[in-house]
Design a protein around this motif. Structure first.
Motif, PDB file in Angstrom:
ATOM      1  N   GLY A 253       0.674  -1.171   0.057  1.00  0.00           N
ATOM      2  CA  GLY A 253      -0.016  -0.244  -0.012  1.00  0.00           C
ATOM      3  C   GLY A 253       0.905   1.404   0.016  1.00  0.00           C
ATOM      4  N   THR A 254       2.047   1.144  -0.067  1.00  0.00           N
ATOM      5  CA  THR A 254       2.856   2.371  -0.108  1.00  0.00           C
ATOM      6  C   THR A 254       2.538   3.392  -1.257  1.00  0.00           C
ATOM      7  OG1 THR A 254       4.783   1.223   0.735  1.00  0.00           O
ATOM      8  CG2 THR A 254       5.364   3.206  -0.431  1.00  0.00           C
ATOM      9  N   ALA A 255       2.467   4.566  -0.965  1.00  0.00           N
ATOM     10  CA  ALA A 255       2.248   5.708  -1.950  1.00  0.00           C
ATOM     11  C   ALA A 255       3.359   6.547  -2.003  1.00  0.00           C
ATOM     12  CB  ALA A 255       0.909   6.418  -1.697  1.00  0.00           C
ATOM     13  N   PHE A 256       3.393   7.600  -2.980  1.00  0.00           N
ATOM     14  CA  PHE A 256       4.638   8.420  -2.952  1.00  0.00           C
ATOM     15  C   PHE A 256       3.930   9.896  -3.516  1.00  0.00           C
ATOM     16  CE2 PHE A 256       5.307   4.287  -5.086  1.00  0.00           C
ATOM     17  CZ  PHE A 256       6.237   3.737  -4.551  1.00  0.00           C
ATOM     18  N   ASN A 257       4.830  11.044  -3.121  1.00  0.00           N
ATOM     19  CA  ASN A 257       4.254  12.251  -3.391  1.00  0.00           C
ATOM     20  C   ASN A 257       5.419  13.095  -4.222  1.00  0.00           C
ATOM     21  OD1 ASN A 257       6.481  12.853  -1.307  1.00  0.00           O
ATOM     22  ND2 ASN A 257       4.866  13.627   0.248  1.00  0.00           N
ATOM     23  N   ALA A 258       6.404  12.482  -4.725  1.00  0.00           N
ATOM     24  CA  ALA A 258       7.217  13.178  -5.798  1.00  0.00           C
ATOM     25  C   ALA A 258       6.502  13.580  -6.998  1.00  0.00           C
ATOM     26  CB  ALA A 258       8.504  12.466  -5.824  1.00  0.00           C
ATOM     27  N   LYS A 259       7.239  14.578  -7.584  1.00  0.00           N
ATOM     28  CA  LYS A 259       6.647  14.835  -9.002  1.00  0.00           C
ATOM     29  C   LYS A 259       7.299  14.368 -10.110  1.00  0.00           C
ATOM     30  CE  LYS A 259       3.836  18.939  -7.726  1.00  0.00           C
ATOM     31  NZ  LYS A 259       3.535  20.434  -7.890  1.00  0.00           N
ATOM     32  N   CYS A 260       7.013  13.839 -11.107  1.00  0.00           N
ATOM     33  CA  CYS A 260       7.932  13.554 -12.535  1.00  0.00           C
ATOM     34  C   CYS A 260       8.335  14.813 -13.096  1.00  0.00           C
ATOM     35  CB  CYS A 260       7.625  12.487 -13.247  1.00  0.00           C
ATOM     36  SG  CYS A 260       6.065  13.148 -13.949  1.00  0.00           S
ATOM     37  N   MET A 261       9.399  14.871 -13.695  1.00  0.00           N
ATOM     38  CA  MET A 261       9.840  16.299 -14.368  1.00  0.00           C
ATOM     39  C   MET A 261       9.194  16.340 -15.589  1.00  0.00           C
ATOM     40  SD  MET A 261      13.961  16.441 -13.201  1.00  0.00           S
ATOM     41  CE  MET A 261      14.022  18.042 -14.233  1.00  0.00           C
ATOM     42  N   THR A 262       8.466  15.606 -16.127  1.00  0.00           N
ATOM     43  CA  THR A 262       7.792  15.696 -17.388  1.00  0.00           C
ATOM     44  C   THR A 262       6.520  16.126 -17.010  1.00  0.00           C
ATOM     45  OG1 THR A 262       8.977  13.794 -18.430  1.00  0.00           O
ATOM     46  CG2 THR A 262       7.099  14.713 -19.762  1.00  0.00           C
ATOM     47  N   SER A 263       6.452  17.581 -17.053  1.00  0.00           N
ATOM     48  CA  SER A 263       5.080  18.373 -16.353  1.00  0.00           C
ATOM     49  C   SER A 263       3.883  17.831 -16.947  1.00  0.00           C
ATOM     50  CB  SER A 263       5.360  19.558 -16.311  1.00  0.00           C
ATOM     51  OG  SER A 263       5.557  20.205 -17.574  1.00  0.00           O
ATOM     52  N   GLY A 264       3.971  17.944 -18.423  1.00  0.00           N
ATOM     53  CA  GLY A 264       2.648  17.453 -19.136  1.00  0.00           C
ATOM     54  C   GLY A 264       2.000  16.085 -18.804  1.00  0.00           C
ATOM     55  N   PHE A 265       2.788  15.220 -18.076  1.00  0.00           N
ATOM     56  CA  PHE A 265       2.494  14.015 -17.863  1.00  0.00           C
ATOM     57  C   PHE A 265       2.328  13.708 -16.524  1.00  0.00           C
ATOM     58  CE2 PHE A 265       3.439  13.466 -22.151  1.00  0.00           C
ATOM     59  CZ  PHE A 265       2.235  12.661 -22.568  1.00  0.00           C
ATOM     60  N   GLN A 266       2.290  14.602 -15.403  1.00  0.00           N
ATOM     61  CA  GLN A 266       2.341  14.735 -14.166  1.00  0.00           C
ATOM     62  C   GLN A 266       0.745  14.487 -13.698  1.00  0.00           C
ATOM     63  OE1 GLN A 266       3.631  18.431 -12.366  1.00  0.00           O
ATOM     64  NE2 GLN A 266       5.897  17.832 -12.903  1.00  0.00           N
ATOM     65  N   CYS A 267       0.429  13.305 -13.214  1.00  0.00           N
ATOM     66  CA  CYS A 267      -1.087  12.958 -12.879  1.00  0.00           C
ATOM     67  C   CYS A 267      -1.522  13.926 -11.839  1.00  0.00           C
ATOM     68  CB  CYS A 267      -1.188  11.672 -12.200  1.00  0.00           C
ATOM     69  SG  CYS A 267      -0.365  11.403 -10.695  1.00  0.00           S
ATOM     70  N   THR A 268      -2.829  14.116 -11.781  1.00  0.00           N
ATOM     71  CA  THR A 268      -3.637  15.132 -11.006  1.00  0.00           C
ATOM     72  C   THR A 268      -3.118  15.187  -9.502  1.00  0.00           C
ATOM     73  OG1 THR A 268      -5.455  13.768 -10.684  1.00  0.00           O
ATOM     74  CG2 THR A 268      -5.545  15.264 -12.625  1.00  0.00           C
ATOM     75  N   GLU A 269      -2.828  13.874  -8.977  1.00  0.00           N
ATOM     76  CA  GLU A 269      -2.317  13.655  -7.683  1.00  0.00           C
ATOM     77  C   GLU A 269      -0.983  14.427  -7.390  1.00  0.00           C
ATOM     78  OE1 GLU A 269      -5.395  10.898  -8.202  1.00  0.00           O
ATOM     79  OE2 GLU A 269      -3.426  11.215  -9.357  1.00  0.00           O
ATOM     80  N   MET A 270      -0.291  14.381  -8.626  1.00  0.00           N
ATOM     81  CA  MET A 270       1.004  14.941  -8.510  1.00  0.00           C
ATOM     82  C   MET A 270       0.656  16.755  -8.302  1.00  0.00           C
ATOM     83  SD  MET A 270       3.740  12.905 -10.980  1.00  0.00           S
ATOM     84  CE  MET A 270       4.024  11.307 -10.746  1.00  0.00           C
ATOM     85  N   GLN A 271       0.013  16.919  -9.139  1.00  0.00           N
ATOM     86  CA  GLN A 271      -0.250  18.300  -9.467  1.00  0.00           C
ATOM     87  C   GLN A 271      -0.906  19.081  -8.246  1.00  0.00           C
ATOM     88  OE1 GLN A 271      -1.671  19.667 -13.347  1.00  0.00           O
ATOM     89  NE2 GLN A 271      -1.430  17.706 -14.071  1.00  0.00           N
ATOM     90  N   SER A 272      -1.632  18.164  -7.413  1.00  0.00           N
ATOM     91  CA  SER A 272      -2.391  18.695  -6.190  1.00  0.00           C
ATOM     92  C   SER A 272      -1.771  18.377  -4.983  1.00  0.00           C
ATOM     93  CB  SER A 272      -3.857  18.530  -6.211  1.00  0.00           C
ATOM     94  OG  SER A 272      -4.125  16.928  -6.418  1.00  0.00           O
ATOM     95  N   GLY A 273      -0.393  17.735  -5.105  1.00  0.00           N
ATOM     96  CA  GLY A 273       0.017  17.291  -3.700  1.00  0.00           C
ATOM     97  C   GLY A 273      -0.636  16.068  -3.213  1.00  0.00           C
ATOM     98  N   ARG A 274      -1.063  15.362  -3.766  1.00  0.00           N
ATOM     99  CA  ARG A 274      -1.629  14.231  -3.048  1.00  0.00           C
ATOM    100  C   ARG A 274      -0.859  12.887  -3.381  1.00  0.00           C
ATOM    101  NH1 ARG A 274      -7.122  13.258  -5.442  1.00  0.00           N
ATOM    102  NH2 ARG A 274      -6.205  14.482  -7.011  1.00  0.00           N
ATOM    103  N   PRO A 275      -1.003  11.868  -2.216  1.00  0.00           N
ATOM    104  CA  PRO A 275      -0.189  10.685  -3.008  1.00  0.00           C
ATOM    105  C   PRO A 275      -0.674  10.057  -3.893  1.00  0.00           C
ATOM    106  CG  PRO A 275      -0.710  11.014  -0.365  1.00  0.00           C
ATOM    107  CD  PRO A 275      -1.639  11.661  -1.038  1.00  0.00           C
TER     108      PRO A 275
END
Length: 383
Positions: free
Chosen positions: A308-330
């Motif tokens: 069940g581990t989750a992550f909160n980093a953002k990938c550097m390809t911004s156009g493919f950052q999921c909405t969780e990454m963009q809103s700071g959610r795991p």
């Protein structure tokens, strides 16, 4: 797949293609595909240095600048984490120290694998038109296929067999990509292994690594999108988009079944090989469709983390950052679904998907003019 006798292998240097690359330059997710494992004796580099018993891994997974840290938090569950109220949160699954720690704890070290070779020297100079001695054979460096901040990909030719292959030089080294490749070999069913890139051999040097593998010569889905822009309909025909979508969903499902998150799903990372040109059956169960998912250097092995581990980093390809990454959610598997949606969107509309949040709901940004035919008639909106 090796080129068939009598067939002409086509190399399309990336720099000659009029294509939009990812919204931001990738941290070198180049289109590198490999073929099934072969004995390392054929590929040992014939240079005047002896392999080292061990070389400390200099891992380069250049995604988020955040440093890896772990805390317990209540976060949304992943598809494989059911029934738990709290899960482990890992700040950055691509952190260099974390990756090095995970590799150091493997029950079977990478250095014990015959096609993983370490050297007590720096990466030898490699350039087009030169010849590299490889054990009993030699490789001629034909051309540069692509270049990024951390790696360069060459097309090479085996002078003994005339087989054309890929040579990927990474600085600093990235042994993680070889590890993920070995896990695909061990966990995937043989019938689906060809749907993902595979590495012939890996050579680890003091300042970098060299991966040797097979050349796919029919371009990427991104190339296909751009080629269709020159035709009357401007975009890939919808039946073909639907077919590719089924193939993509099946391929990603195979990875998730073995608890691997690709973490870099985008049109650039789906390659077409000769199987596609030879394919006469477009049945949804046909595994010889020719599409291959490549570049697993940023993949995440979920089995190395608590359930069940989750992550909160953002990938550097911004156009493919999921909405969780963009809103700071795991996130964990969510990044894959967003990447699939973005890839399908690119095939349908011929441009990258952009999303925005309105009233707490994420939506794709409105396109004022879509140069395509939707539902049988020209339209600028979805039906």
């Amino acid at each position: 797949m090796s080129p068939r006798q009598g067939q002409r292998t086509v190399c399309i240097p990336l720099e000659t293609m009029d294509i939009p690359m990812s919204p931001e330059p990738p941290t070198f997710g180049l289109d590198v595909t490999m073929s099934p494992f072969q004995s390392s004796s054929k590929f040992r580099m014939d240079i005047p240095f002896s392999p080292a018993p061990e070389v400390r891994y200099g891992v380069d997974i250049p995604m988020s600048p955040d440093q890896g840290s772990k805390v317990n938090m209540d976060v949304p569950m992943s598809p494989t984490a059911q029934g738990a109220a709290a899960v482990e949160l890992v700040s950055n699954p691509w952190d260099e120290e974390l990756i090095s720690s995970l590799l150091s704890k493997l029950s079977t070290p990478l250095t014990s694998q015959p096609n993983f070779i370490t050297w007590q020297c720096k990466v030898p100079s490699i350039a087009p038109k030169m010849t590299i001695k490889m054990g009993e054979g030699s490789l001629r460096v034909d051309c540069v296929l692509g270049q990024g901040a951390f790696a360069t990909v060459y097309q090479v030719t085996d002078l003994n067999t005339s087989e054309k292959m890929i040579l990927k030089v990474q600085k600093p080294a990235n042994p993680w990509e070889f590890y993920i490749n070995s896990q695909l070999n061990a966990r995937l069913q043989p019938s689906v292994r060809h749907l993902f890139n595979n590495i012939h051999s890996a050579h680890l040097f003091q300042n970098g690594s060299v991966l040797l593998g097979e050349l796919y010569n029919c371009g990427t889905l991104l190339h296909a999108v751009n080629l269709y822009k020159n035709l009357s309909d401007k975009v890939i025909p919808q039946p073909l988009v639907m077919y590719f979508t089924v193939c993509i969903l099946h391929m990603v499902e195979q990875l998730h079944n073995i608890h691997i998150v690709h973490a870099d799903i985008k049109p650039d990372n789906f390659l077409l090989g000769e199987r596609f040109l030879e394919n006469k059956s477009f049945d949804q169960d046909n595994l010889d469709h020719g599409l291959a998912l490549i570049d697993l250097g940023q993949s995440i092995d979920i089995t190395l983390f608590p359930k069940g581990t989750a992550f909160n980093a953002k990938c550097m390809t911004s156009g493919f950052q999921c909405t969780e990454m963009q809103s700071g959610r795991p996130w964990n598997y969510q990044t894959e679904y967003f990447g699939i949606a973005g890839t399908v969107y690119c095939m349908i509309f011929g441009t990258y998907m952009q999303v925005t949040q309105e009233g707490g709901v994420w939506k794709t940004k409105y396109l004022e003019e879509i140069p395509t035919v939707i539902c049988g008639q020209s339209s600028s909106t979805l039906c």
